[in-house]
Design a protein around this motif. Structure first.
Motif, PDB file in Angstrom:
ATOM      1  N   ILE A 113      -7.735  -0.838   4.269  1.00  0.00           N
ATOM      2  CA  ILE A 113      -7.713  -0.896   2.813  1.00  0.00           C
ATOM      3  C   ILE A 113      -9.154  -0.915   2.330  1.00  0.00           C
ATOM      4  O   ILE A 113     -10.016  -1.554   2.929  1.00  0.00           O
ATOM      5  CB  ILE A 113      -6.886  -2.108   2.311  1.00  0.00           C
ATOM      6  CG1 ILE A 113      -6.635  -2.011   0.816  1.00  0.00           C
ATOM      7  CG2 ILE A 113      -7.535  -3.435   2.695  1.00  0.00           C
ATOM      8  CD1 ILE A 113      -5.501  -2.924   0.329  1.00  0.00           C
ATOM      9  N   TYR A 157       1.896   5.877   5.416  1.00  0.00           N
ATOM     10  CA  TYR A 157       2.083   4.430   5.280  1.00  0.00           C
ATOM     11  C   TYR A 157       3.552   4.117   5.386  1.00  0.00           C
ATOM     12  O   TYR A 157       4.368   4.750   4.740  1.00  0.00           O
ATOM     13  CB  TYR A 157       1.542   3.923   3.937  1.00  0.00           C
ATOM     14  CG  TYR A 157       0.065   3.965   3.959  1.00  0.00           C
ATOM     15  CD1 TYR A 157      -0.643   2.924   4.516  1.00  0.00           C
ATOM     16  CD2 TYR A 157      -0.603   5.093   3.511  1.00  0.00           C
ATOM     17  CE1 TYR A 157      -2.016   2.986   4.593  1.00  0.00           C
ATOM     18  CE2 TYR A 157      -1.968   5.163   3.591  1.00  0.00           C
ATOM     19  CZ  TYR A 157      -2.667   4.104   4.142  1.00  0.00           C
ATOM     20  OH  TYR A 157      -4.009   4.179   4.229  1.00  0.00           O
ATOM     21  N   PRO A 168      -4.309   2.863  -0.670  1.00  0.00           N
ATOM     22  CA  PRO A 168      -4.892   1.835   0.197  1.00  0.00           C
ATOM     23  C   PRO A 168      -6.186   1.276  -0.381  1.00  0.00           C
ATOM     24  O   PRO A 168      -7.232   1.332   0.249  1.00  0.00           O
ATOM     25  CB  PRO A 168      -5.153   2.597   1.495  1.00  0.00           C
ATOM     26  CG  PRO A 168      -5.485   3.977   1.030  1.00  0.00           C
ATOM     27  CD  PRO A 168      -4.642   4.216  -0.202  1.00  0.00           C
ATOM     28  N   ILE A 189       0.846  -1.203   0.000  1.00  0.00           N
ATOM     29  CA  ILE A 189       0.000   0.000   0.000  1.00  0.00           C
ATOM     30  C   ILE A 189       0.879   1.249   0.000  1.00  0.00           C
ATOM     31  O   ILE A 189       0.665   2.190  -0.777  1.00  0.00           O
ATOM     32  CB  ILE A 189      -0.936   0.007   1.237  1.00  0.00           C
ATOM     33  CG1 ILE A 189      -1.986  -1.100   1.124  1.00  0.00           C
ATOM     34  CG2 ILE A 189      -1.602   1.376   1.400  1.00  0.00           C
ATOM     35  CD1 ILE A 189      -2.773  -1.343   2.421  1.00  0.00           C
ATOM     36  N   GLY A 210      -2.250   4.421   8.889  1.00  0.00           N
ATOM     37  CA  GLY A 210      -3.061   3.809   7.825  1.00  0.00           C
ATOM     38  C   GLY A 210      -4.082   2.866   8.405  1.00  0.00           C
ATOM     39  O   GLY A 210      -5.132   3.283   8.854  1.00  0.00           O
TER      40      GLY A 210
END
Lengths: 302, 302
Positions: free
Chosen positions: B258, B301, B16, B10, B255
């Protein structure tokens, strides 16, 4: 309706049991395994398929229905699904009913695809063409609706997980709600609603419930709670439930349940010290019938 | 660990998102369908497989991961599983990570077979060989344990359904417990426990959670509730969630989530008025990345 056919098949054989074909390669006697190249997925799947056919032949006049556990076949990918289809088709060709134990459940559009695969059609053709399929309720009504629609359209049935047979079923299913119900009771109440409009001539809906035979008290309470819902009772035999445990999950007047046994039938040959797995399974199925019918006493099947 | 690989992938693409290959034959432009005999299961499955390969090629430098929806492939039985395996293998050969969205869950011995099929081994060989698999929690810990064991053994991951994206997810998942939690919060608390001991170097467990992007408030609360759990967020795009809806389901520093998009990528060609589905999906994936990264702002990230 399919639920009536199931009830009548149980009545005809005087046996409310289903043979669970959760067949693994290690369930086959070595002498039987040796006929195939079980080191390959195709060989193992063929061996399982042949084993299943022999079991079906041996049980044909004892057990009205088989339940196929999809996981055991998915394990062999394409070859496994081919064995699953062969087993389902063979059982149906011999007049047995087929429950596909897949426990699928997803958002509406995806559940529609699962339903099409297991009890519906794809491009106008049946795919696995089971009579019944098991369904997981965690996603709520829109994950169930496509299955109910296919039940109507193609005269099929479903069994929705309410209270499962495994030890940790209590972890989520027994949590107490603010309104006093357990989670599984709330699911039971939804199932009773979902099953409306699919009731057959014997008073049971084509949308049934999975209730673990390993929970006799909870099962008895569920029997009272959802009188128009037919129960599939797993957990008999290897998982520990006895005929006496399940008697109160039946309706004394109308039956209303079918008991699954998997490992105790598949591996009866081991307990009985023979490689003749088919005869051993037949003998075990007869014992099981006697155990259950003895416990049930005068339950009537129409 | 696989969860670290996902997080790093990612980070490398700055995106993501996961491309959901819930591919149906009607998602393919007619001009593309025509190349196969889609009236047969084999032809339809081959068409879907070729479509998926083209999408993977088009998305390879934009999207780090695909999610394959098993229902769409089960619909074509053996041919469908062959297409699924082809898609998964092709994506992995090109360096993409693969989530098998199967939502399986059963009693322990059966879950072990499902786990073996999707992330484990059978006879020493991988079967579908996904990197991650989605799992249904309704059966409790013993239905989850075999998957956790294979995560450890084969360096794989799972995403457990906590709060799903569909409208009727509220029906069971939002029921209020006597202790004040909602059912999905109780599941979230179990997932946090199940995920212990599988934490990677970026602070997230290989046992993640499925949280519908369509529930921004609940998702934000879950983000705070389970800080060490990575989220798979379905529901973006066709199901209605926007970049702004999902921003609070991410951790600003780390993060931690996703976003899946399926139909919006698969059918981007239709919206964009072209049969060049691969370029259309690529353009749509870039828009999606911009929408999400714009909303997220300075999320880091590693």
């Amino acid at each position: 309706m399919i639920i009536d056919r199931l009830i009548e098949a149980i009545g005809a054989l005087g046996n409310p049991t289903v043979a669970g074909l959760d067949t693994r390669i290690e369930h086959l006697p070595e002498s039987f395994q040796k006929r195939w190249d079980i080191g390959t997925a195709a060989g193992a799947a063929q061996a399982i398929s042949a084993f299943n056919r022999s079991l079906i032949d041996a049980l044909i006049d004892i057990v009205p229905c088989i339940k196929i556990q999809a996981a055991c076949y998915e394990l062999y990918a394409e070859a496994g699904l081919s064995a699953l289809r062969d087993t389902a088709g063979y059982a149906r060709s011999r007049g047995m009913l087929v429950i596909a134990d897949v426990k699928r459940g997803d958002i509406g559009s995806t559940s529609a695809a699962y339903s099409a695969a297991w009890i519906g059609r794809c491009g106008g053709q049946p795919v696995f063409d089971a009579d019944f399929v098991t369904v997981n309720p965690y996603l709520g009504a829109d994950g169930i609706a496509p299955f109910l629609e296919d039940c109507r359209r193609y005269d099929k049935g479903i069994f929705i997980l309410v209270k499962t047979s495994n030890p940790s079923s209590s972890e989520l299913q027994d949590l107490r709600l603010a309104d006093g119900r357990a989670v599984y009771e709330a699911v039971a109440d939804r199932v009773a609603v979902w099953g409306e409009g699919l009731t057959g001539s014997h008073g049971y809906s084509a949308a049934g419930a999975v209730v673990g035979a390993t929970h006799p008290e909870q099962g008895a309470a569920l029997r009272r709670r959802m009188p128009g819902i037919f129960f599939l009772l797993p957990g008999y035999g290897a998982q520990g439930a006895t005929g006496a445990d399940i008697v109160r999950m039946f309706d004394r007047e109308r039956g209303g349940a079918i008991v699954n046994a998997s490992r105790s039938l598949l591996t009866a040959w081991r307990k009985r010290g023979t490689d003749d797995f088919a005869s051993a399974a037949r003998d075990e199925a007869i014992s099981m019938r006697e155990d259950i019918m003895g416990a049930l006493g005068r339950v009537r099947y129409h």
